[in-house]
Design a protein around this motif. Structure first.
Motif, PDB file in Angstrom:
ATOM      1  N   ILE A   1       0.857  -1.193   0.000  1.00 27.67           N
ATOM      2  CA  ILE A   1       0.000   0.000   0.000  1.00 27.67           C
ATOM      3  C   ILE A   1       0.886   1.233   0.000  1.00 27.67           C
ATOM      4  O   ILE A   1       1.983   1.207   0.549  1.00 27.67           O
ATOM      5  N   GLY A   2       0.397   2.292  -0.627  1.00 24.15           N
ATOM      6  CA  GLY A   2       1.211   3.497  -0.743  1.00 24.15           C
ATOM      7  C   GLY A   2       0.387   4.762  -0.709  1.00 24.15           C
ATOM      8  O   GLY A   2      -0.653   4.835  -0.055  1.00 24.15           O
ATOM      9  N   GLN A   3       0.851   5.743  -1.464  1.00 24.17           N
ATOM     10  CA  GLN A   3       0.257   7.076  -1.465  1.00 24.17           C
ATOM     11  C   GLN A   3      -1.229   7.047  -1.851  1.00 24.17           C
ATOM     12  O   GLN A   3      -2.030   7.769  -1.267  1.00 24.17           O
ATOM     13  N   MET A   4      -1.590   6.222  -2.817  1.00 23.25           N
ATOM     14  CA  MET A   4      -2.996   6.177  -3.253  1.00 23.25           C
ATOM     15  C   MET A   4      -3.929   5.677  -2.146  1.00 23.25           C
ATOM     16  O   MET A   4      -5.101   6.019  -2.129  1.00 23.25           O
ATOM     17  N   ALA A   5      -3.405   4.899  -1.218  1.00 24.65           N
ATOM     18  CA  ALA A   5      -4.211   4.396  -0.100  1.00 24.65           C
ATOM     19  C   ALA A   5      -4.194   5.343   1.097  1.00 24.65           C
ATOM     20  O   ALA A   5      -4.911   5.136   2.064  1.00 24.65           O
ATOM     21  N   GLY A   6      -3.331   6.374   1.024  1.00 27.88           N
ATOM     22  CA  GLY A   6      -3.275   7.344   2.120  1.00 27.88           C
ATOM     23  C   GLY A   6      -2.122   7.167   3.082  1.00 27.88           C
ATOM     24  O   GLY A   6      -2.101   7.771   4.149  1.00 27.88           O
ATOM     25  N   VAL A   7      -1.145   6.345   2.724  1.00 23.53           N
ATOM     26  CA  VAL A   7       0.017   6.142   3.586  1.00 23.53           C
ATOM     27  C   VAL A   7       0.865   7.418   3.608  1.00 23.53           C
ATOM     28  O   VAL A   7       1.033   8.080   2.591  1.00 23.53           O
ATOM     29  N   LYS A   8       1.396   7.752   4.782  1.00 27.80           N
ATOM     30  CA  LYS A   8       2.221   8.949   4.948  1.00 27.80           C
ATOM     31  C   LYS A   8       3.579   8.569   5.552  1.00 27.80           C
ATOM     32  O   LYS A   8       3.674   7.597   6.297  1.00 27.80           O
ATOM     33  N   ALA A   9       4.616   9.339   5.222  1.00 28.89           N
ATOM     34  CA  ALA A   9       5.949   9.097   5.780  1.00 28.89           C
ATOM     35  C   ALA A   9       5.897   9.223   7.298  1.00 28.89           C
ATOM     36  O   ALA A   9       5.246  10.109   7.833  1.00 28.89           O
ATOM     37  N   GLY A  10       6.553   8.326   7.983  1.00 24.05           N
ATOM     38  CA  GLY A  10       6.571   8.339   9.439  1.00 24.05           C
ATOM     39  C   GLY A  10       5.422   7.574  10.074  1.00 24.05           C
ATOM     40  O   GLY A  10       5.414   7.360  11.283  1.00 24.05           O
ATOM     41  N   GLN A  11       4.457   7.174   9.266  1.00 25.82           N
ATOM     42  CA  GLN A  11       3.306   6.427   9.790  1.00 25.82           C
ATOM     43  C   GLN A  11       3.782   5.064  10.293  1.00 25.82           C
ATOM     44  O   GLN A  11       4.687   4.461   9.742  1.00 25.82           O
ATOM     45  N   ARG A  12       3.152   4.594  11.350  1.00 21.98           N
ATOM     46  CA  ARG A  12       3.522   3.303  11.933  1.00 21.98           C
ATOM     47  C   ARG A  12       2.453   2.254  11.680  1.00 21.98           C
ATOM     48  O   ARG A  12       1.266   2.548  11.690  1.00 21.98           O
TER      49      ARG A  12
END
Length: 76
Positions: A25-36
């Motif tokens: 999963i990545g940006q299109m799913a809403g993942v953000k840098a630093g997210q755990r």
């Protein structure tokens, strides 16, 4: 925020290379840098280090055992 608690981001481990873990999963799913993320098939936590459109890279920040391809992850 309530929606995130009811329906947290979920994904799977695509591959593991040393300390680096690739998630499906990545940006299109809403993942953000630093997210755990917690690994549901073990007692580990991952932190996202870089994001792409449809995948992201993370590192292990806490836990025991091995992260393996196919392990499920869920946003914390």
């Amino acid at each position: 925020e309530k929606l995130q608690q009811l329906y947290p981001l979920r994904g799977k481990v695509l591959k593991v290379k040393g300390e680096e873990v690739e998630l499906n999963i990545g940006q299109m799913a809403g993942v953000k840098a630093g997210q755990r993320f917690k690994v549901l098939d073990g007692d580990m936590s991952l932190e996202v280090t870089s994001i792409h459109q449809d995948k992201s890279l993370a590192r292990i920040v806490r836990g025991k055992g091995l992260v393996q391809k196919g392990n499920r992850v869920e946003a914390m």
